[in-house]
Motif scaffolding. Structure first.
Motif, short mmCIF file in Angstrom:
data_model
loop_
_atom_site.label_atom_id
_atom_site.label_comp_id
_atom_site.label_asym_id
_atom_site.label_seq_id
_atom_site.Cartn_x
_atom_site.Cartn_y
_atom_site.Cartn_z
N LEU A 164 -9.51 -0.52 -10.86
CA LEU A 164 -9.01 0.84 -11.01
C LEU A 164 -7.51 0.86 -11.33
O LEU A 164 -7.02 1.79 -11.97
CB LEU A 164 -9.27 1.64 -9.72
N PHE A 165 -6.81 -0.20 -10.92
CA PHE A 165 -5.36 -0.25 -11.09
C PHE A 165 -4.96 -1.11 -12.30
O PHE A 165 -3.84 -1.62 -12.35
CB PHE A 165 -4.69 -0.81 -9.83
N PRO A 208 -10.06 -3.69 0.93
CA PRO A 208 -9.61 -4.67 1.93
C PRO A 208 -8.65 -4.00 2.92
O PRO A 208 -7.78 -3.22 2.53
CB PRO A 208 -8.88 -5.73 1.09
N LEU A 209 -8.83 -4.32 4.19
CA LEU A 209 -7.94 -3.77 5.22
C LEU A 209 -6.74 -4.70 5.35
O LEU A 209 -6.74 -5.64 6.14
CB LEU A 209 -8.69 -3.61 6.54
N SER A 210 -5.73 -4.44 4.56
CA SER A 210 -4.54 -5.28 4.55
C SER A 210 -3.72 -5.09 5.82
O SER A 210 -3.88 -4.10 6.56
CB SER A 210 -3.68 -4.93 3.33
N GLY A 335 -1.39 4.98 0.21
CA GLY A 335 -0.17 4.29 -0.16
C GLY A 335 -0.38 2.88 -0.67
O GLY A 335 0.46 2.00 -0.45
N LEU A 336 -1.47 2.64 -1.40
CA LEU A 336 -1.73 1.31 -1.93
C LEU A 336 -0.76 0.98 -3.08
O LEU A 336 -0.39 1.86 -3.86
CB LEU A 336 -3.16 1.19 -2.44
N GLU A 341 -2.04 -4.73 -5.67
CA GLU A 341 -3.38 -4.73 -5.07
C GLU A 341 -4.45 -4.45 -6.12
O GLU A 341 -4.16 -3.85 -7.17
CB GLU A 341 -3.45 -3.71 -3.93
N GLU A 342 -5.66 -4.85 -5.82
CA GLU A 342 -6.79 -4.69 -6.74
C GLU A 342 -7.87 -3.86 -6.05
O GLU A 342 -8.18 -4.09 -4.89
CB GLU A 342 -7.34 -6.07 -7.13
#
Length: 358
Positions: A164-165, A208-210, A335-336, A341-342
């Motif tokens: 998506l990014f 993913p829970l970063s 706030g990704l 991030e992917e």
């Protein structure tokens, strides 16, 4: 904005396309009676299946006789990872070919599952041709089976997956897809499907829970993860509701989500799989949640299913555009960092039907 433009969704050019078809044959006492034991049955049938597949130009075929569920993903290298309940196939359709029997000694299967993985280039464009090959294969296989009162359940799975990014990472090139249902595409390609076939379309996303995300939503030194999951759930519901997406699910229990049409199939969970049942004909809100505040998982799975109206008259493009908008709002709320991030979006289209006995 023109209606034609609204019906298109612009997807990164490096999108990955997958297709695989499964044919399930129920193992009966009558079938096994033709062989000395079930091991001989599976070996004999798999040998016939592989020979016939070669003749029908089907070059990546697996026979599963241990009742494990096939899961297919793209990878630059070919791998096959069995778990207690699943067989996960990683492969590149352009390069990888295989013929494998996945069995367990002295085990009587409930089903013989034949898995056909699409090979070659332009998987989505050639999806109808691939389905026709499998239909031809099954039409020739069924007379070879020693038991004539068998039915075969056919499932055709197709995925498009992309980040998506992608644009935030410099991947500016995209292609406009005017998405159509499998039945419409197959009809145009003269690939017949039974009138009563089932269909389902949905999008899945793994978040993913970063460490950054957990720090932002959880107090320090806590064993109660309810605030994290509740904030994610609230943000997900708000983002999807704003785009009139009503059939949604959030799974954060460590299990693999598996989507089925609840109108036609019994929906049950297992030790590895979390079944999600949606009825695309229902217009009311359908929200399914599976998470436990006492347990922290590495990944949260979000599912957004399409309704019947979304699949008609060019509606799938509009549906996926709404899904993308909802996901962009969700990730902005969280706030990704889009440049680092992917977030892989997987657009799934499935059909299923039964091929009756001869």
């Amino acid at each position: 904005m023109s209606l034609s433009h609204q019906q298109k969704v612009y997807i990164p050019k490096d999108v990955r396309s997958n297709q695989y078809i499964t044919a399930e044959i129920k193992v009966t006492d009558a079938l096994l009676a033709h062989y000395p034991d079930h091991n001989t049955c599976y070996q004999t049938l798999s040998h016939a299946i592989f020979n016939l597949a070669e003749q029908e130009e089907l070059y990546n075929v697996h026979v599963i006789t241990n009742d494990k569920l096939p899961v297919v993903r793209f990878h630059t290298e070919a791998y096959c990872f069995p778990t207690a309940e699943q067989i996960i196939f990683f492969y590149n359709p352009e390069y990888h070919e295989a013929q494998s029997l996945h069995s367990k000694d002295d085990y009587r299967a409930r089903k013989i599952r034949i898995v056909f993985l699409a090979t070659g280039e332009d998987i989505r464009i050639n999806s109808a041709d691939f389905h026709i090959k499998v239909q031809s294969f099954l039409a020739k296989l069924m007379p070879q089976l020693p038991e004539k009162n068998l039915t075969i359940k056919i499932r055709d799975h197709q995925h498009l997956s992309y980040d998506l990014f992608a644009k935030a990472k410099g991947n500016k090139e995209s292609y406009g897809y005017k998405l159509r249902s499998i039945s419409d595409r197959y009809k145009a390609r003269k690939c017949p499907l039974p009138e009563g076939h089932g269909s389902l379309c949905y999008v899945t996303v793994k978040l993913p829970l970063s460490r950054k995300l957990k720090r932002a939503m959880l107090p320090e030194d806590t064993n109660d993860f309810t605030p994290l999951y509740q904030k994610l759930e609230d943000a997900f519901i708000q983002a999807t509701s704003a785009k009139q997406l009503k059939q949604i699910a959030m799974v954060a229990n460590g299990l693999t989500p598996l989507v089925r049409n609840s109108k036609y199939e019994q929906v049950e969970g297992t030790d590895e799989v979390q079944m999600l049942g949606f009825d695309p004909n229902v217009e009311e809100q359908q929200f399914i949640r599976h998470w436990d505040g006492n347990h922290l998982v590495e990944t949260v799975n979000f599912t957004i299913a399409a309704g019947v109206k979304d699949c008609k008259d060019g509606g799938l493009g509009r549906y996926l555009n709404r899904v993308e908008d909802a996901l962009k709002n969700l990730t902005s709320e969280l706030g990704l960092d889009k440049s680092r991030e992917e977030l892989i979006v997987r657009f799934h289209q499935h059909i299923s039907y039964q091929k009756p006995a001869l």
